[in-house]
Design a protein around this motif. Sequence first.
Motif, PDB file in Angstrom:
ATOM      1  N   UNK A   1      -5.947  65.129 -45.943  1.00 31.79           N
ATOM      2  CA  UNK A   1      -5.820  64.176 -46.758  1.00 31.79           C
ATOM      3  C   UNK A   1      -6.539  62.834 -46.338  1.00 31.79           C
ATOM      4  N   UNK A   2      -5.681  61.681 -46.304  1.00 31.30           N
ATOM      5  CA  UNK A   2      -6.545  60.647 -45.976  1.00 31.30           C
ATOM      6  C   UNK A   2      -6.170  60.124 -44.720  1.00 31.30           C
ATOM      7  N   UNK A   3      -7.291  59.462 -44.216  1.00 28.31           N
ATOM      8  CA  UNK A   3      -7.326  59.255 -42.749  1.00 28.31           C
ATOM      9  C   UNK A   3      -7.460  57.531 -42.565  1.00 28.31           C
ATOM     10  N   UNK A   4      -6.358  57.061 -42.100  1.00 25.72           N
ATOM     11  CA  UNK A   4      -6.292  55.702 -42.158  1.00 25.72           C
ATOM     12  C   UNK A   4      -6.732  54.947 -40.740  1.00 25.72           C
ATOM     13  N   UNK A   5      -6.912  53.846 -40.819  1.00 25.36           N
ATOM     14  CA  UNK A   5      -7.612  52.728 -39.626  1.00 25.36           C
ATOM     15  C   UNK A   5      -6.768  51.724 -39.412  1.00 25.36           C
ATOM     16  N   UNK A   6      -6.141  51.758 -38.009  1.00 28.80           N
ATOM     17  CA  UNK A   6      -5.334  50.373 -37.905  1.00 28.80           C
ATOM     18  C   UNK A   6      -6.246  49.504 -36.944  1.00 28.80           C
ATOM     19  N   UNK A   7      -6.449  48.271 -37.664  1.00 25.83           N
ATOM     20  CA  UNK A   7      -7.137  47.247 -36.818  1.00 25.83           C
ATOM     21  C   UNK A   7      -6.525  46.925 -35.530  1.00 25.83           C
TER      22      UNK A   7
ATOM     23  N   UNK B   1      -6.565  56.400 -37.201  1.00 27.30           N
ATOM     24  CA  UNK B   1      -7.439  56.002 -36.104  1.00 27.30           C
ATOM     25  C   UNK B   1      -6.957  54.677 -35.616  1.00 27.30           C
ATOM     26  N   UNK B   2      -7.051  54.453 -34.382  1.00 28.98           N
ATOM     27  CA  UNK B   2      -6.462  53.257 -33.524  1.00 28.98           C
ATOM     28  C   UNK B   2      -7.870  52.562 -32.996  1.00 28.98           C
ATOM     29  N   UNK B   3      -7.957  51.430 -33.727  1.00 26.03           N
ATOM     30  CA  UNK B   3      -9.346  50.757 -33.470  1.00 26.03           C
ATOM     31  C   UNK B   3      -8.934  50.254 -32.112  1.00 26.03           C
TER      32      UNK B   3
END
Length: 752
Positions: free
Chosen positions: A426-432, A502-504
């Motif tokens: 599904x959706x792959x999010x990104x944590x700044x 994703x961990x930025x």
Amino acid sequence: MSIPCISFLPAKDAEEALERAASLWRIEREYWDIFGVKHTAQPGVVRAILRAMGVPCETQQELDSAVEERLWREWSQPLPPVVFLDEREETSAFPLTMPKRALGSPIEVEFHLENGSILRYEPFVPSLQELEEAELRKCCFVRLRIPLPIRLPLGYHELKGGFTLDGERVAAGTRLIVAPDRAWLPPELARGGRTAGVAVNLYGLRSDRNWGCGDFTDIERLAEWASKDAGADFIALNPLHAIHNRQPFNTSPYLPVCIYYRNPIYLDVERVEDFRSSTEALNLFSTPEVQAETNALRVAPFVEYEKVYALKLRFLCIAYRNFLQNSPPGSPRAEAFRDFCEREGELLERYAIYCALDESIHAANPEVWVWTDWPEGYQDPGSEGTRRFAEEHVESVRFHKYLQWQVELQLARAQQYAREQGLSIGLYHDLALATDRFGSDFWAHRDSYVSGCRVGSPPDDFSPEGQDWAFPPPNSEHQRETGYKQFIESIRRNCCHGGALRIDHVMRFFRLFWIPDGMKAAEGTYVRDYPEDLLRILALESVRNHVLIVGEDLGTVGPQVREELARFGILSYRLLYFEKNKRGELRRPDEYPEQALVSITTHDLPTLAGFWLNRDIEARRRAGLLGDESVYEAQLADRAKEKQLLLNALVDLHLLPDWFPRNISDVPELGGELHNAVVGFLAETPSKLMLLTLEDLTKEVDQQNLPGSTWQYPNWRRKALFTVAELRESPQARDYTAMFRNWLEKTGRAGC
């Protein structure tokens, strides 16, 4: 067998006192940069960082006192601030500290579990192992290893322990976190499968129905194409964090106002129930003036953040009024909103108050843009002035809560729809990594950050003088003392409504480069965190939410960092541009790690077509970021070498036909054969995830962000080449999609 014994003696001199303090507060006195040059943090830098942490450090005596006080706090408390246990360890244990003279007294332990149950335990004291001792301020302490009688379930529990000292009961409590030893992976990937996804910038999605900025409905339409046409398993999104939506300085999704809540600009206003049921909203929206405004924003070449957000807020305000009129207390929708606000608690309350204050103060004085310029009474979230403001502007505060409720509903639906369409992740999010020092998080949770320093990076190829990212570092000591409450919330909330996170700049879990205020970036040094704690929390939230974790580990990364990430099942992040062997050649596909995500580029780097045309170098030149002409010429020469390396690798792997030119001078642009070969290169790697940006799929030439620029370049505003509908309808887009799907099917990545 003797055990370690800790004691305190004043330092021999000021240098030793500073060294001890640096060690205790995890400040690295030395580090190596990417060029292999050793840097030593000067005493003034170390003192400045200690000072920012609240450590008295002007004299040797102050340093000695600070060190002794820290040791005393550590040893005079029976339990540490937080205890971690591995769910799989058969012989889990935790430390308990007590004065040595209390050693014979009974010890009582209670486990207060998340589910409300309480387990009591009295260990047999004579059998307990002594781990270490300390002698401080004429008191002798001993630290004991307390084994657990049973294995506890995963989760966040409370541990209480006590003993008798001089006839009085001494009791203490702490957070107990039982965590898995690895992050979650979908069963297919855990069994050795591979899959692929497409990365998009949601703000830049174009459609014939949005209001000039991609929205959650666009994600649903994109999911249909990604699954049915492209054969992908996930859609990777830019961070959706709340930002100020002000051009050009407040549009970066990687410098958010708040990492816990999301940007309402992504709402599809026409799908908000209170908009659809509002005669006022529908009549106003249908007027020629509003239709013309909406269409102008839709066809604008770049995202016009302020105009789009102002238009959406105009109608969302009407929708909210309609909600208040037609959802009285006790009605199903009013109860659903109340439940949402109660679940979110103080975190949402403070965010909403910040938004209302920002809106109100800026409206009254358009020259005031940041909270540090607000009237003093409003600069503290706990002040009487802030409390009165919230009471007097209760509906303004509730409106911003309402916006987040609508975001929650639409994003949840987007993830559900993506899964229904066949996207298994599904959706792959990104944590700044960052939070804006002028934003909600720093205003509302100041104790979680350190004032007086900024985060950056040491000198490297791209920035010989280092980089200053201008946001505050986290206060790791405060986070640990509070049981990592804020950190847990940041992970948990960004896992919501997605299948991957994703961990930025995942190296943050190990160390960050701190720059004291008033100093240059190159003068900074690294400060270490508590990686084992953070990675265990990350694994726990991953398992609980069924979200796989990708750690962005680009840049200067020591092998031990990647080893630790791999140990916890966190996927590495590998880019075609950077993966080279010891001979300086591009790695072959079979040399890529299995436990990784592979891609061509990121938002900060050129697209594949732009790389081949040197568009990024030309953009930096036009923006005045290169200095004299010699730097420009040197970068062009380096790029020619990089392109030849890529061409050589593709030829050696027989990914290009025999007739294809062997010299880059004969390949002026990214033609179909070269494009196909690069996509095939990534698809053939053994890495579990392959990610192709929409820009690289459709051969767009300009990157989303040009590091070092603001007004000189339209950062974070570029729209996609094709609308969402055109991805399925345009012959050219269909050819690109077919090429991508062909590689996914050929390499076993399609529809994992």
